[in-house]
Design a protein around this motif. Structure first.
Motif, PDB file in Angstrom:
ATOM      1  N   TYR A  49       0.868  -1.180   0.000  1.00 55.67           N
ATOM      2  CA  TYR A  49       0.000   0.000   0.000  1.00 55.67           C
ATOM      3  C   TYR A  49       0.902   1.226   0.000  1.00 55.67           C
ATOM      4  N   SER A  50       0.719   2.081  -0.982  1.00 52.31           N
ATOM      5  CA  SER A  50       1.606   3.233  -1.151  1.00 52.31           C
ATOM      6  C   SER A  50       1.205   4.428  -0.306  1.00 52.31           C
ATOM      7  N   GLY A 320     -10.552  -4.928  12.658  1.00 50.39           N
ATOM      8  CA  GLY A 320     -10.507  -5.242  11.242  1.00 50.39           C
ATOM      9  C   GLY A 320      -9.094  -5.488  10.759  1.00 50.39           C
ATOM     10  N   PHE A 321      -8.149  -4.617  11.126  1.00 51.03           N
ATOM     11  CA  PHE A 321      -6.782  -4.826  10.666  1.00 51.03           C
ATOM     12  C   PHE A 321      -6.092  -5.932  11.454  1.00 51.03           C
ATOM     13  N   VAL A 322      -6.431  -6.101  12.738  1.00 51.17           N
ATOM     14  CA  VAL A 322      -5.801  -7.160  13.530  1.00 51.17           C
ATOM     15  C   VAL A 322      -6.075  -8.522  12.897  1.00 51.17           C
ATOM     16  N   PHE A 323      -7.332  -8.798  12.614  1.00 52.25           N
ATOM     17  CA  PHE A 323      -7.674 -10.068  11.968  1.00 52.25           C
ATOM     18  C   PHE A 323      -7.190 -10.082  10.526  1.00 52.25           C
ATOM     19  N   GLY A 324      -7.211  -8.919   9.884  1.00 49.52           N
ATOM     20  CA  GLY A 324      -6.757  -8.860   8.498  1.00 49.52           C
ATOM     21  C   GLY A 324      -5.293  -9.192   8.334  1.00 49.52           C
ATOM     22  N   LEU A 325      -4.462  -8.834   9.300  1.00 49.35           N
ATOM     23  CA  LEU A 325      -3.039  -9.169   9.227  1.00 49.35           C
ATOM     24  C   LEU A 325      -2.824 -10.680   9.231  1.00 49.35           C
ATOM     25  N   ALA A 326      -3.782 -11.413   9.766  1.00 50.42           N
ATOM     26  CA  ALA A 326      -3.725 -12.882   9.738  1.00 50.42           C
ATOM     27  C   ALA A 326      -4.597 -13.448   8.625  1.00 50.42           C
ATOM     28  N   ASN A 327      -5.063 -12.557   7.729  1.00 49.32           N
ATOM     29  CA  ASN A 327      -5.937 -12.947   6.619  1.00 49.32           C
ATOM     30  C   ASN A 327      -7.201 -13.649   7.112  1.00 49.32           C
ATOM     31  N   GLN A 328      -7.756 -13.126   8.202  1.00 45.91           N
ATOM     32  CA  GLN A 328      -8.980 -13.661   8.764  1.00 45.91           C
ATOM     33  C   GLN A 328     -10.053 -12.567   8.794  1.00 45.91           C
ATOM     34  N   ALA A 329     -11.293 -12.993   8.887  1.00 44.89           N
ATOM     35  CA  ALA A 329     -12.400 -12.057   9.069  1.00 44.89           C
ATOM     36  C   ALA A 329     -12.548 -11.729  10.551  1.00 44.89           C
ATOM     37  N   PHE A 455      -3.854   0.135   5.141  1.00 42.65           N
ATOM     38  CA  PHE A 455      -3.035  -0.877   4.462  1.00 42.65           C
ATOM     39  C   PHE A 455      -3.865  -2.110   4.120  1.00 42.65           C
ATOM     40  N   LEU A 456      -4.663  -2.560   5.079  1.00 43.20           N
ATOM     41  CA  LEU A 456      -5.477  -3.765   4.841  1.00 43.20           C
ATOM     42  C   LEU A 456      -6.640  -3.483   3.902  1.00 43.20           C
ATOM     43  N   ALA A 457      -7.144  -2.257   3.904  1.00 41.51           N
ATOM     44  CA  ALA A 457      -8.313  -1.936   3.077  1.00 41.51           C
ATOM     45  C   ALA A 457      -7.950  -1.620   1.636  1.00 41.51           C
ATOM     46  N   ARG A 458      -6.778  -1.038   1.415  1.00 40.30           N
ATOM     47  CA  ARG A 458      -6.458  -0.495   0.090  1.00 40.30           C
ATOM     48  C   ARG A 458      -5.155  -1.038  -0.483  1.00 40.30           C
ATOM     49  N   THR A 460      -2.608  -3.795  -2.597  1.00 40.88           N
ATOM     50  CA  THR A 460      -2.628  -4.300  -3.972  1.00 40.88           C
ATOM     51  C   THR A 460      -3.281  -5.666  -4.110  1.00 40.88           C
ATOM     52  N   MET A 461      -3.499  -6.356  -3.003  1.00 42.16           N
ATOM     53  CA  MET A 461      -4.129  -7.676  -3.054  1.00 42.16           C
ATOM     54  C   MET A 461      -5.628  -7.615  -2.811  1.00 42.16           C
ATOM     55  N   GLY A 462      -6.164  -6.407  -2.636  1.00 42.01           N
ATOM     56  CA  GLY A 462      -7.592  -6.255  -2.412  1.00 42.01           C
ATOM     57  C   GLY A 462      -7.913  -6.003  -0.948  1.00 42.01           C
ATOM     58  N   ASN A 463      -9.133  -5.574  -0.702  1.00 45.14           N
ATOM     59  CA  ASN A 463      -9.569  -5.230   0.656  1.00 45.14           C
ATOM     60  C   ASN A 463      -9.577  -6.466   1.561  1.00 45.14           C
ATOM     61  N   ARG A 464      -8.793  -6.409   2.637  1.00 45.62           N
ATOM     62  CA  ARG A 464      -8.736  -7.525   3.596  1.00 45.62           C
ATOM     63  C   ARG A 464      -9.478  -7.213   4.880  1.00 45.62           C
ATOM     64  N   LEU A 465     -10.233  -6.131   4.893  1.00 48.40           N
ATOM     65  CA  LEU A 465     -11.097  -5.871   6.049  1.00 48.40           C
ATOM     66  C   LEU A 465     -12.399  -6.638   5.828  1.00 48.40           C
ATOM     67  N   ARG A 466     -12.532  -7.754   6.524  1.00 42.19           N
ATOM     68  CA  ARG A 466     -13.693  -8.616   6.355  1.00 42.19           C
ATOM     69  C   ARG A 466     -14.324  -8.893   7.704  1.00 42.19           C
ATOM     70  N   TRP A 467     -15.629  -9.109   7.695  1.00 40.99           N
ATOM     71  CA  TRP A 467     -16.376  -9.300   8.939  1.00 40.99           C
ATOM     72  C   TRP A 467     -17.247 -10.532   8.789  1.00 40.99           C
ATOM     73  N   ARG A 468     -17.298 -11.345   9.809  1.00 37.83           N
ATOM     74  CA  ARG A 468     -18.101 -12.563   9.732  1.00 37.83           C
ATOM     75  C   ARG A 468     -19.250 -12.482  10.730  1.00 37.83           C
TER      76      ARG A 468
END
Length: 468
Positions: A49-50, A320-329, A455-458, A460-468
């Protein structure tokens, strides 16, 4: 696991040499703490993320300035000697001694890891050394690793938050820690997380007697004028981080369940007490035993309706970013009633002393209206700009106008104007602007976590802020 984007391989080896051979030789993929595996961040899978979008430029500048100040002038003026055991002198075990360096570590670890760090006054290699000093000393002094009652901290009212900050900074700089430091960091976080799963599962946080609610279902006001929302969501933070850092730990299910419970308790309002809604497996009407916010989204702290504590729900949204850093929702419980509270900031009118009304967010302005006054000072634009950003990135501003993104710009431009008064990256001048002794550290910790959310939202691999 790949290493973080912190340094090129050559620069990493140079920094590792400065830090000691043990850090360079430690396995970068797996460390064992209390017999359990810690999973480092898989940076390569998260993209890059730039920070070149408008909001990114603003938060990046805030983080760069704040971290430069904290690891530069503040660190140099605060930590002037090593103790005989090789650790820096924290000068106590209270909030000033522990929370402040932990927040500084989050700011600088984030800036270094995301290549946001400003080297104009201190090189990255030296910033790593100083940040590692903060992390390793804080972890070593925690009661999980330290039998000395005169120098240890932990297991207190606010210590879950201090442990969260320390562990987050350590997780970000995992490659720079040796095996002993990793083990102590993890043991510290396990201690704090396990403590939060003991005691009465509805009323108490641990066994210390602290209540989850300001007002019980029978109408009893347990703590007049003092919502428990902030305490609940800072305790939840430690549980969320423990769960994603140590997914194979035998207590991870308990940590995740308690995390959800605390998030829901934090934002519980009277309407929830009769709601049939089920969130992350918890039916609100049958589980909740009290409330912390009003149906209109406001809350009380310090015996007043307090906007600064309304935006303290930032700690819930950081999940959101805590779980996103582990690629989890992240659990959807973290979003509960955020829209309700944000609407109260933007579009609920409050009476003015001389007649008329005003919103808390004053129209076309970065100024904040405090309906019952603010006992913390006069200048807090980033507290609100940070929350505006999180609401934007998590989609919690739906139906609220003006949009959260517009408020983010106003408030964070005001924050940058405060910082422009100083050459060293700090925000505040006169003490009346913000009377909290950790005011610069609070800015740094918020900026770090806001930038990680971006960083997790924007990336290059896509938005990783996910919620379950």
């Amino acid at each position: 696991m790949p290493s973080s984007p912190l340094l090129s391989r050559r620069r990493f080896l140079h920094a590792a040499g400065a830090l000691g051979a043990a850090a360079a030789l430690a396995d970068p993929c797996v460390a064992r703490a209390a017999g359990n595996v810690v999973r480092p961040i898989g940076w390569r899978d998260l993209g890059t993320y730039s920070g070149t979008d408008a909001a990114g430029r603003r938060v990046k500048a805030i983080l760069a300035g704040s971290s430069r100040y904290l690891i530069g002038p503040w660190y140099a003026g605060t930590y002037t000697r090593y103790l005989p055991d090789g650790y820096i002198d924290l000068k106590g075990t209270d909030e000033r001694a522990i929370r402040l360096p932990a927040m500084a570590a989050v700011a600088t670890a984030t800036a270094l890891t995301t290549r946001t760090y400003d080297e104009r006054a201190l090189s990255s290699a030296n910033a790593i050394i100083r940040t590692r000093n903060l992390i390793r000393t804080l972890a070593a002094r925690h009661r999980a690793n330290n039998p000395d009652t005169a120098t240890r901290w932990g297991s207190g009212w606010q210590t879950a938050l201090w442990g969260y900050y320390t562990a987050l900074a350590g997780w970000l700089l995992w490659d720079e820690l040796n095996a002993t430091e990793r083990d102590q960091l993890s043991s510290m976080l396990i201690w704090e997380a396990d403590r939060l799963t003991t005691g009465n599962g509805i009323y108490l946080v641990g066994t210390s007697g602290h209540q989850l609610y300001m007002t019980r279902t029978d109408g009893t006001v347990v703590s007049p004028g003092d919502s428990k929302a902030e305490e609940d969501n800072w305790s939840a933070a430690a549980l969320s981080l423990a769960a994603v850092m140590m997914p194979a730990h035998p207590n991870v299910a308990r940590w995740k369940r308690r995390n959800v419970e605390l998030l829901l308790a934090a934002a519980a309002c009277p309407a929830d007490l009769t709601s049939n809604k089920t969130i992350n497996g918890i039916r609100l009407s049958s589980w909740l035993q009290g409330t912390n916010i009003a149906n209109d989204g406001t809350l009380q702290n310090h015996a007043r309706l307090h906007p600064l504590y309304m935006v303290a729900f930032d700690q819930s949204l950081y999940q959101g970013f805590v779980f996103g850093l582990a690629n989890q929702a992240a659990p959807r419980a973290a979003l509960h009633n955020i829209n309700r509270t944000y609407a109260a900031l933007v579009s609920k009118p409050f009476p003015l002393p001389d007649g008329g009304t005003s919103f808390i967010y004053r129209s076309n302005s970065a100024e904040i209206y405090y309906p019952e006054g603010n006992d913390w000072g006069t200048h807090f634009p980033f507290y609100f700009g940070n929350f505006d950003l999180l609401v934007t990135l998590t989609g919690q501003g739906t139906g609220i106008h003006p949009a959260a993104a517009k408020w983010e710009r106003r408030h964070n431009e005001s924050q940058l104007a405060l910082m422009s008064r100083f050459a060293d990256g700090r925000t505040y001048g006169a003490s009346a602007e913000n009377t909290y002794y950790g005011r610069e550290h609070r800015i740094g910790a918020m900026a770090g976590q806001a930038y990680l959310t971006l960083f997790l939202a924007r990336n290059t691999m896509g938005n990783r802020l996910r919620w379950r």
